[in-house]
Motif scaffolding. Structure first.
Motif, PDB file in Angstrom:
ATOM      1  N   VAL A 167      23.969   8.441 -75.119  1.00 23.97           N
ATOM      2  CA  VAL A 167      25.009   8.959 -74.227  1.00 23.97           C
ATOM      3  C   VAL A 167      24.259  10.012 -73.534  1.00 23.97           C
ATOM      4  O   VAL A 167      24.517  10.174 -72.459  1.00 23.97           O
ATOM      5  CB  VAL A 167      26.132   9.772 -75.151  1.00 23.97           C
ATOM      6  CG1 VAL A 167      27.036  10.578 -74.199  1.00 23.97           C
ATOM      7  CG2 VAL A 167      26.876   8.775 -75.901  1.00 23.97           C
ATOM      8  N   VAL A 168      23.344  11.016 -74.006  1.00 23.30           N
ATOM      9  CA  VAL A 168      22.592  11.856 -73.068  1.00 23.30           C
ATOM     10  C   VAL A 168      21.063  11.720 -73.510  1.00 23.30           C
ATOM     11  O   VAL A 168      20.819  11.628 -74.750  1.00 23.30           O
ATOM     12  CB  VAL A 168      23.318  13.306 -73.642  1.00 23.30           C
ATOM     13  CG1 VAL A 168      22.181  14.496 -72.792  1.00 23.30           C
ATOM     14  CG2 VAL A 168      24.593  13.660 -73.205  1.00 23.30           C
ATOM     15  N   LYS A 169      20.326  11.825 -72.552  1.00 22.39           N
ATOM     16  CA  LYS A 169      19.062  11.827 -72.816  1.00 22.39           C
ATOM     17  C   LYS A 169      18.078  12.812 -71.940  1.00 22.39           C
ATOM     18  O   LYS A 169      18.300  12.646 -70.855  1.00 22.39           O
ATOM     19  CB  LYS A 169      18.232  10.318 -72.626  1.00 22.39           C
ATOM     20  CG  LYS A 169      16.760   9.953 -73.036  1.00 22.39           C
ATOM     21  CD  LYS A 169      16.513   8.657 -73.262  1.00 22.39           C
ATOM     22  CE  LYS A 169      15.122   8.472 -73.519  1.00 22.39           C
ATOM     23  NZ  LYS A 169      14.153   8.621 -72.615  1.00 22.39           N
ATOM     24  N   VAL A 170      17.495  13.883 -72.637  1.00 21.45           N
ATOM     25  CA  VAL A 170      16.980  14.976 -71.846  1.00 21.45           C
ATOM     26  C   VAL A 170      15.560  14.615 -71.969  1.00 21.45           C
ATOM     27  O   VAL A 170      14.992  14.787 -73.499  1.00 21.45           O
ATOM     28  CB  VAL A 170      17.749  16.129 -72.287  1.00 21.45           C
ATOM     29  CG1 VAL A 170      16.569  17.484 -71.758  1.00 21.45           C
ATOM     30  CG2 VAL A 170      18.862  16.249 -71.789  1.00 21.45           C
ATOM     31  N   SER A 171      14.674  14.712 -71.213  1.00 19.15           N
ATOM     32  CA  SER A 171      13.308  14.502 -71.404  1.00 19.15           C
ATOM     33  C   SER A 171      12.583  15.829 -70.836  1.00 19.15           C
ATOM     34  O   SER A 171      12.511  15.725 -69.577  1.00 19.15           O
ATOM     35  CB  SER A 171      12.457  13.320 -71.258  1.00 19.15           C
ATOM     36  OG  SER A 171      13.587  12.488 -70.604  1.00 19.15           O
ATOM     37  N   ASN A 172      11.602  16.707 -71.471  1.00 22.31           N
ATOM     38  CA  ASN A 172      10.900  17.335 -70.933  1.00 22.31           C
ATOM     39  C   ASN A 172      11.380  18.351 -69.968  1.00 22.31           C
ATOM     40  O   ASN A 172      10.825  18.902 -68.845  1.00 22.31           O
ATOM     41  CB  ASN A 172       9.583  16.787 -70.187  1.00 22.31           C
ATOM     42  CG  ASN A 172       8.690  16.401 -71.336  1.00 22.31           C
ATOM     43  OD1 ASN A 172       8.352  16.978 -72.237  1.00 22.31           O
ATOM     44  ND2 ASN A 172       8.285  15.053 -71.355  1.00 22.31           N
ATOM     45  N   LEU A 173      12.566  18.903 -70.061  1.00 23.02           N
ATOM     46  CA  LEU A 173      13.139  19.700 -69.380  1.00 23.02           C
ATOM     47  C   LEU A 173      12.680  21.033 -68.932  1.00 23.02           C
ATOM     48  O   LEU A 173      12.495  21.959 -70.077  1.00 23.02           O
ATOM     49  CB  LEU A 173      14.727  19.842 -69.738  1.00 23.02           C
ATOM     50  CG  LEU A 173      15.598  20.531 -68.786  1.00 23.02           C
ATOM     51  CD1 LEU A 173      15.776  19.777 -67.336  1.00 23.02           C
ATOM     52  CD2 LEU A 173      17.047  20.603 -69.382  1.00 23.02           C
ATOM     53  N   VAL A 174      12.258  21.245 -68.016  1.00 27.39           N
ATOM     54  CA  VAL A 174      11.924  22.845 -67.869  1.00 27.39           C
ATOM     55  C   VAL A 174      12.657  23.607 -66.747  1.00 27.39           C
ATOM     56  O   VAL A 174      12.811  23.232 -65.538  1.00 27.39           O
ATOM     57  CB  VAL A 174      10.362  22.929 -67.289  1.00 27.39           C
ATOM     58  CG1 VAL A 174       9.796  24.256 -67.164  1.00 27.39           C
ATOM     59  CG2 VAL A 174       9.491  22.136 -68.185  1.00 27.39           C
TER      60      VAL A 174
ATOM     61  N   PHE B  62      15.671  16.070 -75.900  1.00 20.97           N
ATOM     62  CA  PHE B  62      16.536  15.440 -77.191  1.00 20.97           C
ATOM     63  C   PHE B  62      17.293  14.319 -76.561  1.00 20.97           C
ATOM     64  O   PHE B  62      17.614  13.850 -75.448  1.00 20.97           O
ATOM     65  CB  PHE B  62      17.393  16.751 -77.651  1.00 20.97           C
ATOM     66  CG  PHE B  62      18.347  17.560 -76.741  1.00 20.97           C
ATOM     67  CD1 PHE B  62      17.806  18.349 -75.860  1.00 20.97           C
ATOM     68  CD2 PHE B  62      19.634  16.814 -76.432  1.00 20.97           C
ATOM     69  CE1 PHE B  62      18.693  19.084 -75.018  1.00 20.97           C
ATOM     70  CE2 PHE B  62      20.269  17.501 -75.602  1.00 20.97           C
ATOM     71  CZ  PHE B  62      19.838  18.503 -74.761  1.00 20.97           C
ATOM     72  N   SER B  63      17.949  13.553 -77.709  1.00 23.17           N
ATOM     73  CA  SER B  63      18.868  12.324 -76.977  1.00 23.17           C
ATOM     74  C   SER B  63      19.989  12.666 -78.059  1.00 23.17           C
ATOM     75  O   SER B  63      19.892  12.881 -79.295  1.00 23.17           O
ATOM     76  CB  SER B  63      18.178  11.280 -77.108  1.00 23.17           C
ATOM     77  OG  SER B  63      17.022  10.951 -78.020  1.00 23.17           O
ATOM     78  N   ILE B  64      21.188  12.047 -77.664  1.00 30.70           N
ATOM     79  CA  ILE B  64      22.393  12.139 -78.154  1.00 30.70           C
ATOM     80  C   ILE B  64      22.797  10.886 -78.393  1.00 30.70           C
ATOM     81  O   ILE B  64      23.164  10.065 -77.242  1.00 30.70           O
ATOM     82  CB  ILE B  64      23.376  13.200 -77.695  1.00 30.70           C
ATOM     83  CG1 ILE B  64      22.706  14.589 -77.621  1.00 30.70           C
ATOM     84  CG2 ILE B  64      24.622  13.099 -78.546  1.00 30.70           C
ATOM     85  CD1 ILE B  64      23.428  15.512 -76.880  1.00 30.70           C
TER      86      ILE B  64
END
Ligand SMILES: Nc1ncnc2c1ncn2[C@@H]1O[C@H](COP(=O)(O)OP(=O)(O)OP(=O)(O)O)[C@@H](O)[C@H]1O
Ligand SMILES: [Mg+2]
Lengths: 387, 310
Positions: B2-9, B23-25
């Motif tokens: 549903v949500v995929k966040v990668s290497n967020l700065v 992270f991923s949900i």
């Protein structure tokens, strides 16, 4: 149309406050209407002090000289440049109450019995001006009478006859106050709009803007599937609706207080003027709403800005009572130009392009103010967004 | 996902608010974002919602990149902001109706949803109140109703229970579980570990913009060496006795703040028994004695060396 409806709801919740301004408008208008009609009844406010007038002539002939001499009995002559703006300003600030302008070739036409034309401008509602006007007419009518009965006479002898006749009878004659087309009442009800209508517009617009400037609410709405352009368009439409309704309501009251003049050309220009002023008030509300935060602060700023400009621009106090410096400062507010344009529109007796241009040029200044307010708020909003 | 966040700065000037966060949900999860004040929870949420520009990284929602123009994605997200965002000019009912109307066009359906939302947060008797007249807790509940009325597939709640009394809080937490069991995926941020433990199926602990641990609460607790915390109430214990206590097997630390002796032991059997035996043998007078399993606070403490809450 969710956002549109929201705006109107916000406006609706502000109606009670707006009613206060309507109420003030109504009370003051009623008082003014009553007192100005009482003034009418007291009638002959003749005084023997001389009126200040401007006598501008495109030619020098014995006839004109005679007229000047005759008028000199009742009036002081003030020199004015032969420019329409300067003359209108002089009337507006009551430097003169009456301006007579005689076009070139007047005497020749008059002596030949042709139709002639004089340009007359006067302060509305002034008994002195009316008296002068009567004197001008009387002089010329008498002259015409001599011309037609005596046939061939020279200008010099005509002037001499006139001098004899008029000096005998016209010296001190109590003139009845002129029949009044109540220009003052008319202009007042429009001028006072600068207070009530702009207060209402600024309040309403500022309330809408405050709701949409709130960062949390803006973020919250940005999370929804409503496009930003669509939302902005709806806000714009809602503002238009609001301003339109406010204008119509206000106009209805103006008509009510001046029912006799509704169908004149003057009213057309007053309406145009007030419509432009409405746009300007809306833009000002937009600006205040973009700068000021919080409802209390908004109503405080509204009061200061609107009330202040009304005081210095001749809405509450006639402009001629205000100092020159005050008026110069006032000219940096749209209200000044609104009042000026209104007064001029009400004085119009001719509706040719050059007379109307005077009104329209002031109206154009108000348009510029509106554009400036609008542009400034957009800049402020942009700066805020990026900070 | 549903949500995929990668290497967020995300940087605010020199401050790094989010530091390579990933992270991923999965669908159906209640994902908890746990961290102290200023750890970057709200910043992360705002990035996911495309409210903030970020410096680096990718964010996908429902399998698509999330941008400010992703209106069809926004259609399926419900958001309860940390700062209450309602219109003071509108009543409780009108507020919920307005926000629901941003998503739902069908009038009858909208009406039904609004009623359900009012029911959900139990604001029935306040429906004609303006927000200014609501208490802090009631206002929070209104904020929640405005966020979830349109029955979104993904619900994001940013500290929704601040200032809400325990009873209402429980009700809200139960409600969130219910929304979840009806199919919604939930992201829940909080600095209350109890809440997160109570409802979240998976938890990410963040500190200073970094993810320091992710997993179910059992997994998180298994990550640390602490197995048991035993507290003994006593006014009568000497330094020598405390020193001898430290010698016992499995004991990691012993601290004495009169009258409490806090004994931490690593995972292992008979920890409590050993301590009890020792107390008897040393003839130490004691009042209460109890043993606790580690909490998320202990997890946080062990990884970062500081308490989750001040
Ligand atoms: N607009 C901003 N400008 C500068 N710094 C900011 C801004 N917004 C947040 N920060 C900083 O970014 C960091 C993370 O803030 P954030 O609001 O995400 O924390 P949080 O985990 O939500 O905290 P809380 O539990 O208090 O809500 C903080 O140090 C904060 O000071
Ligand atoms: Mg936060």
């Amino acid at each position: 149309m969710q956002v549109y409806k929201l705006c109107l709801k916000i406006i609706k919740k502000n109606i009670p406050v707006m009613l206060i301004y309507i109420f003030i408008y109504l009370s003051v208008s009623i008082v003014v209407t009553l007192s100005s009609s009482r003034q009418n009844n007291t009638g002959n406010d003749f005084t023997d002090t001389k009126a200040n007038i401007a006598f501008i002539s495109g030619e020098e002939t014995p006839l004109i000289e005679g007229l000047r001499k005759e008028l000199g009995r009742q009036a002081n002559f003030i020199n004015l440049p032969d420019k329409k703006e300067a003359q209108q300003d002089a009337l507006f600030f009551r430097e003169v109450v009456y301006i007579l302008r005689i076009p070139e070739g007047f005497t020749q036409k008059f002596m030949a019995g042709e139709e002639v034309h004089l340009e007359k401008n006067s302060v509305p509602d002034s008994a002195k001006a009316a008296y002068i006007d009567l004197a001008v007419d009387q002089y010329l009518n008498t002259a015409r009478f001599f011309l037609s009965t005596m046939g061939d006479v020279t200008q010099e002898s005509l002037v001499k006859y006139l001098d004899d006749v008029l000096s005998q009878e016209a010296d001190v004659k109590l003139m009845p106050a002129p029949a009044k087309t109540d220009v003052y009442g008319l202009v007042f009800s429009y001028n006072y709009m600068a207070y009530s209508l702009s207060s209402i517009l600024v309040l309403g617009m500022a309330a809408i803007m405050a709701a949409f400037n709130n960062r949390d609410l803006r973020n919250r709405v940005s999370c929804s599937p409503v496009r930003e352009t669509a939302a902005n368009l709806q806000i714009f439409l809602a503002s238009l609706t609001f301003a339109g309704v406010a204008w119509l309501t206000q106009i209805a009251f103006c008509f009510f207080f001046d029912i006799e003049n509704v169908l004149t050309m003057n009213t057309v220009y007053l309406l145009l003027n007030s419509l432009v002023f409405t746009v300007c008030g809306t833009a000002m509300g937009f600006l205040i709403g973009s700068v000021v935060k919080g409802n209390e602060a908004i109503s405080a700023v509204t009061n200061v800005v609107v009330l202040g400009s009304c005081f210095i621009c001749g809405v509450f106090v006639p402009a001629q009572l205000l100092g020159e410096t005050t008026l110069r400062i006032a000219s940096f507010t749209p209200t000044y130009w609104f009042v000026k344009a209104n007064n001029q529109a009400a004085q119009l007796t001719q509706f040719d392009l050059s007379s109307v241009r005077l009104v329209l040029s002031d109206t154009a200044v108000i348009v510029c103010f509106a554009l400036a307010f609008f542009a400034l708020s957009l800049v402020i909003r942009k700066v805020r967004r990026f900070s | 996902m549903v949500v995929k966040v990668s290497n967020l700065v995300k940087r605010y000037g020199d401050l790094i608010a989010l530091d390579h966060l990933s992270f991923s949900i999965k669908e159906g999860e209640i994902f908890g974002l746990l961290g102290p004040n200023g750890s970057g929870k709200t910043t992360a949420i705002n990035c996911i919602l495309a409210l903030l520009k970020y410096d680096k990284g990718e964010i996908e929602v429902f399998g698509e990149p999330m941008t400010p123009e992703s209106y069809h994605i926004k259609q399926d997200i419900g958001i309860v902001m940390q700062n209450v965002a309602v219109y003071n000019e509108l009543t409780v009912y009108e507020n919920i109706d307005y926000f629901c109307g941003l998503y739902i066009k069908d009038k009858a359906l909208k009406k039904k949803y609004v009623e359900e939302a009012i029911e959900f947060v139990d604001l029935g008797e306040y429906r004609n109140f303006r927000p200014k007249k609501l208490s802090g807790g009631l206002l929070r509940r209104l904020n929640i109703a405005c966020g979830i009325a349109h029955k979104p597939k993904l619900i994001i709640l940013d500290e929704p229970t601040v200032a809400v009394d325990p009873q209402s809080r429980n009700r809200i937490l139960e409600g969130i579980k219910e929304l979840n069991s009806n199919g919604a995926t939930v992201i829940y941020t909080s600095h209350y570990m109890e809440e997160v433990e109570q409802i979240c199926s998976r938890i990410m602990i963040i500190d200073k913009g970094k993810a320091i641990a992710t997993g179910t609460k059992e997994e998180l607790k298994a990550m640390i060496s602490l197995g048991e915390k035993i507290t003994v109430e006593s006014y009568d214990v000497s330094e020598q006795q405390l020193a001898r206590l430290r010698e016992l097997p499995n004991i990691v630390s012993v601290e004495y703040n009169e009258p409490l002796i806090v004994i931490k032991s690593s995972k292992g059997k008979n920890n409590l028994e050993n301590v009890l035996e020792f107390i008897k043998k040393e003839n130490i007078q004691f009042g209460k004695i109890y043993s606790e399993l580690p909490t998320l606070n202990d997890v946080f403490l062990e990884i970062t060396g500081k308490e989750l809450r001040d």
